[in-house]
Design a protein around this motif. Structure first.
Motif, PDB file in Angstrom:
ATOM      1  N   LEU A  64       1.973  -2.161  -7.486  1.00 55.34           N
ATOM      2  CA  LEU A  64       1.392  -0.879  -7.109  1.00 55.34           C
ATOM      3  C   LEU A  64       1.955   0.171  -8.056  1.00 55.34           C
ATOM      4  O   LEU A  64       3.171   0.328  -8.152  1.00 55.34           O
ATOM      5  N   GLN A  65       1.077   0.852  -8.784  1.00 54.86           N
ATOM      6  CA  GLN A  65       1.495   1.895  -9.728  1.00 54.86           C
ATOM      7  C   GLN A  65       1.643   3.210  -8.969  1.00 54.86           C
ATOM      8  O   GLN A  65       0.653   3.768  -8.510  1.00 54.86           O
ATOM      9  N   LEU A  66       2.872   3.680  -8.829  1.00 55.27           N
ATOM     10  CA  LEU A  66       3.139   4.963  -8.189  1.00 55.27           C
ATOM     11  C   LEU A  66       3.198   6.029  -9.280  1.00 55.27           C
ATOM     12  O   LEU A  66       3.944   5.897 -10.244  1.00 55.27           O
TER      13      LEU A  66
ATOM     14  N   ASN B 286       0.845  -1.198   0.000  1.00 53.52           N
ATOM     15  CA  ASN B 286       0.000   0.000   0.000  1.00 53.52           C
ATOM     16  C   ASN B 286       0.878   1.245   0.000  1.00 53.52           C
ATOM     17  O   ASN B 286       2.002   1.209   0.494  1.00 53.52           O
ATOM     18  N   ALA B 287       0.325   2.340  -0.518  1.00 52.89           N
ATOM     19  CA  ALA B 287       1.035   3.621  -0.533  1.00 52.89           C
ATOM     20  C   ALA B 287       0.319   4.596   0.382  1.00 52.89           C
ATOM     21  O   ALA B 287      -0.896   4.744   0.304  1.00 52.89           O
ATOM     22  N   LEU B 288       1.090   5.255   1.254  1.00 56.68           N
ATOM     23  CA  LEU B 288       0.535   6.244   2.167  1.00 56.68           C
ATOM     24  C   LEU B 288       1.206   7.584   1.903  1.00 56.68           C
ATOM     25  O   LEU B 288       2.431   7.626   1.861  1.00 56.68           O
ATOM     26  N   PRO B 289       0.548   8.653   1.645  1.00 55.59           N
ATOM     27  CA  PRO B 289      -0.886   8.888   1.744  1.00 55.59           C
ATOM     28  C   PRO B 289      -1.677   8.354   0.552  1.00 55.59           C
ATOM     29  O   PRO B 289      -2.881   8.202   0.624  1.00 55.59           O
ATOM     30  N   GLY B 290      -1.044   8.057  -0.580  1.00 54.73           N
ATOM     31  CA  GLY B 290      -1.751   7.530  -1.732  1.00 54.73           C
ATOM     32  C   GLY B 290      -0.770   7.211  -2.842  1.00 54.73           C
ATOM     33  O   GLY B 290       0.412   7.537  -2.762  1.00 54.73           O
ATOM     34  N   PHE B 291      -1.273   6.574  -3.912  1.00 50.90           N
ATOM     35  CA  PHE B 291      -0.403   6.163  -5.005  1.00 50.90           C
ATOM     36  C   PHE B 291      -0.119   7.304  -5.989  1.00 50.90           C
ATOM     37  O   PHE B 291       0.755   7.191  -6.825  1.00 50.90           O
ATOM     38  N   MET B 292      -0.857   8.424  -5.875  1.00 58.64           N
ATOM     39  CA  MET B 292      -0.620   9.575  -6.753  1.00 58.64           C
ATOM     40  C   MET B 292      -0.121  10.727  -5.897  1.00 58.64           C
ATOM     41  O   MET B 292      -0.831  11.199  -5.018  1.00 58.64           O
ATOM     42  N   VAL B 293       1.123  11.148  -6.152  1.00 58.34           N
ATOM     43  CA  VAL B 293       1.744  12.202  -5.347  1.00 58.34           C
ATOM     44  C   VAL B 293       2.365  13.247  -6.261  1.00 58.34           C
ATOM     45  O   VAL B 293       2.679  12.967  -7.411  1.00 58.34           O
ATOM     46  N   GLU B 294       2.542  14.446  -5.727  1.00 61.43           N
ATOM     47  CA  GLU B 294       3.159  15.524  -6.489  1.00 61.43           C
ATOM     48  C   GLU B 294       4.672  15.418  -6.434  1.00 61.43           C
ATOM     49  O   GLU B 294       5.237  14.881  -5.479  1.00 61.43           O
ATOM     50  N   ARG B 295       5.287  15.962  -7.447  1.00 59.28           N
ATOM     51  CA  ARG B 295       6.747  16.024  -7.522  1.00 59.28           C
ATOM     52  C   ARG B 295       7.299  16.737  -6.284  1.00 59.28           C
ATOM     53  O   ARG B 295       6.739  17.731  -5.836  1.00 59.28           O
ATOM     54  N   GLY B 296       8.374  16.203  -5.702  1.00 59.51           N
ATOM     55  CA  GLY B 296       8.994  16.810  -4.534  1.00 59.51           C
ATOM     56  C   GLY B 296       8.393  16.363  -3.212  1.00 59.51           C
ATOM     57  O   GLY B 296       8.915  16.685  -2.152  1.00 59.51           O
ATOM     58  N   SER B 297       7.295  15.624  -3.248  1.00 59.86           N
ATOM     59  CA  SER B 297       6.670  15.175  -1.997  1.00 59.86           C
ATOM     60  C   SER B 297       7.210  13.799  -1.599  1.00 59.86           C
ATOM     61  O   SER B 297       8.080  13.237  -2.257  1.00 59.86           O
TER      62      SER B 297
END
Length: 172
Positions: free
Chosen positions: A113-115, A32-43
């Motif tokens: 898991l697709q990040l 699982n990805a925390l906070p989610g699998f879609m994140v902004e650049r630099g986060s």
């Protein structure tokens, strides 16, 4: 004689148990990805790998990069892999596996898991703004066409009525 037989019997049972443990297939872990699998650049994102067993060694891998491997030992049922300051190159398909202390083979791979690492300008918000603009344009254009269609139909109707009444008057 009996003690020798019992010793060999116990040795056989122990070896058989170890052989059975080595050939036992370990169940798939979950990722699982925390906070989610879609994140902004630099986060940052934390990938959490979990299994049913305790005291295992977890390994995180990346499908497109066979050289990417991170290992963590855990006394519990899970391990966390912290990925910081993400760039678009960090996006991809991740998976995890684990092995117990007694086994030398890794478990089956978790589901991939697709990040997704979005650029500040191409994030989910920018995509919805583009979509909203398109919807507004199409709606406005459709209303304009419908607005112009009604007067056209009215003019065509009037011209046909006027033409038919003119023909009737010439026949008389």
């Amino acid at each position: 004689m009996i003690t020798g037989f019992l010793s060999l019997f116990c040795l056989g049972l122990c070896l058989g148990y170890q052989y059975e443990q080595k050939n036992e297939k370990l169940p798939k872990p979950s990722l699982n990805a925390l906070p989610g699998f879609m994140v902004e650049r630099g986060s940052n994102v934390t990938l959490k790998c979990q299994c049913q067993l305790q005291n295992v060694t977890f390994m995180l891998g990346k499908m497109q990069d066979s050289g990417y491997k991170e290992e963590r030992s855990s006394a519990g049922h899970d391990a966390e892999f912290f990925l910081a300051d993400l760039e678009p190159k960090d996006a991809g398909m991740y998976f995890c596996v684990y092995k117990t202390i007694g086994s030398h083979e890794w478990s089956e791979k978790s589901e991939y898991l697709q990040l997704v690492v979005t650029d500040d300008h191409d994030g989910p918000g920018a995509s919805s703004v583009k979509t909203d603009t398109r919807i507004i344009f199409v709606t406005t254009f459709s209303c304009l066409i419908i607005f112009l269609l009604f007067p056209s139909i009215f003019l065509i109707y009037r011209c046909t009525q006027h033409g038919s009444s003119h023909e009737e008057s010439t026949k008389r």
